[in-house]
Design a protein around this motif. Structure first.
Motif, mmCIF file in Angstrom:
data_model
loop_
_atom_site.group_PDB
_atom_site.id
_atom_site.type_symbol
_atom_site.label_atom_id
_atom_site.label_comp_id
_atom_site.label_asym_id
_atom_site.label_seq_id
_atom_site.Cartn_x
_atom_site.Cartn_y
_atom_site.Cartn_z
ATOM 1 N N THR A 6 -32.178 48.710 7.004
ATOM 2 C CA THR A 6 -33.525 48.794 7.579
ATOM 3 C C THR A 6 -34.076 50.208 7.440
ATOM 4 O OG1 THR A 6 -32.563 49.225 9.769
ATOM 5 C CG2 THR A 6 -33.129 46.939 9.228
ATOM 6 N N LYS A 9 -35.685 50.275 4.072
ATOM 7 C CA LYS A 9 -36.795 49.332 3.946
ATOM 8 C C LYS A 9 -37.987 49.706 4.820
ATOM 9 C CE LYS A 9 -37.802 44.371 4.098
ATOM 10 N NZ LYS A 9 -37.235 43.008 4.332
ATOM 11 N N TYR A 10 -37.724 50.210 6.026
ATOM 12 C CA TYR A 10 -38.812 50.401 6.982
ATOM 13 C C TYR A 10 -39.081 51.861 7.359
ATOM 14 C CZ TYR A 10 -38.216 45.374 7.745
ATOM 15 O OH TYR A 10 -38.115 44.013 7.574
#
Length: 307
Positions: A6, A9-10
């Motif tokens: 994550t 990705k974020y």
């Protein structure tokens, strides 16, 4: 794995400009929401730059707070707390949640996630006695809020583990480099300095770790350029090799330039301004709870006296 995380990705942004836009958007969202109330009160909102100065000030407090614990807090736990703190203020204004409170909540959560085992009583024991009860209530009551604002993305990939991996790799595949362990002390110091910058929001931890090794090798005059270009990137085309070198130089410059303090704005004056522009409905719940309890106690006392 970082590539499926994550974090990648974020929470890995494309450029410093995107980072600035997100912070400006958080500031604008708060100002737009409370513009009418602020006008009625005659208070002035903080600018995005003032918010950043205050965040940097309390991030320094976060690092200093970690030095109070024994045994020493692992660098991975410090880096995890640092990441939580920076992520929180990517999307939220300091006028909404005071960084004095949030940095403590980030630390307590990071200690648990990184398995630096301290109870909440041990966590507050390093504080002056008059602040301990309030801090316990604070970190416990704000834990869910922090988890929600972080979108429950709690795994942080820090550069400290990749650094050890690179040192092992240099020993195994670059026998011409003498005593790679000599790089560790300066590289570790470099990584700790990086926590005070935004580099972790812009570059993968492996590139930050490699920069620390590259920086340390040049200080010791035991260069690892041959390892980088002929071993690590042996099969890559020349343009990819140059791209990596350019990236390492940008990371190094970002971290070293952070040593120059910005004295144009005082955190103390900004904090005074902050106290005036915090809208009541967003004062932390713990403060409202204390006022409510005090009012209830006063009301009950008055009723008893009347009887």
């Amino acid at each position: 794995m970082f590539h499926t995380s994550t974090q990648r990705k974020y929470w890995l942004l494309a450029s410093p400009d995107e980072l600035e836009r997100k912070r400006m958007a958080a500031n604008k969202a708060y100002c737009d929401k409370h513009e009418q109330v602020a006008a009625e009160r005659g208070c002035e909102f903080l600018s995005p730059q003032e918010e950043l100065v205050l965040c940097q000030y309390y991030h320094t407090k976060l690092i200093e707070f970690c030095k109070l614990f024994q045994p020493p807090v692992p660098p991975s736990a410090i880096a995890t707390a640092s990441a939580y703190f920076k992520r929180f203020y990517l999307n939220h204004s300091v006028m909404e949640h005071h960084p004095r409170d949030i940095f403590l909540c980030c630390l307590y959560l990071a200690f648990k996630i990184d398995e630096y085992n301290v109870s909440v009583d041990q966590f507050v024991y390093v504080l002056a006695p008059q602040y301990r009860e309030r801090t316990i209530e604070l970190v416990l009551s704000h834990e869910l809020l922090l988890l929600q604002k972080l979108n429950f993305h709690l795994t942080i990939h820090t550069p400290f583990r990749p650094l050890e991996g690179f040192i092992i790799d240099v020993k195994a595949r670059a026998p011409g480099i003498q005593s790679p362990d000599q790089f560790r002390k300066e590289a570790d110091s470099f990584l700790r300095r990086s926590l005070s910058t935004d580099v972790a929001l812009l570059y993968p931890p492996s590139q930050i770790a490699l920069t620390s090794l590259w920086h340390s090798s040049r200080l010791t005059q035991n260069h690892i350029d041959g390892y980088l270009l002929s071993v690590l990137l042996n099969l890559e085309p020349p343009e990819m090799k140059q791209k990596l070198v350019d990236t390492l130089q940008r990371i190094e410059e970002m971290i070293l330039s952070a040593e120059i303090p910005d004295n144009s704005m005082s955190p103390v004056s900004i904090e005074k301004k902050l106290e005036k522009c915090c809208i009541n409905e967003l004062i932390p719940k713990i403060r409202r709870k204390r006022k409510s309890e005090a009012a209830d106690k006063k009301s009950k006392k008055q009723k008893l006296e009347e009887v």
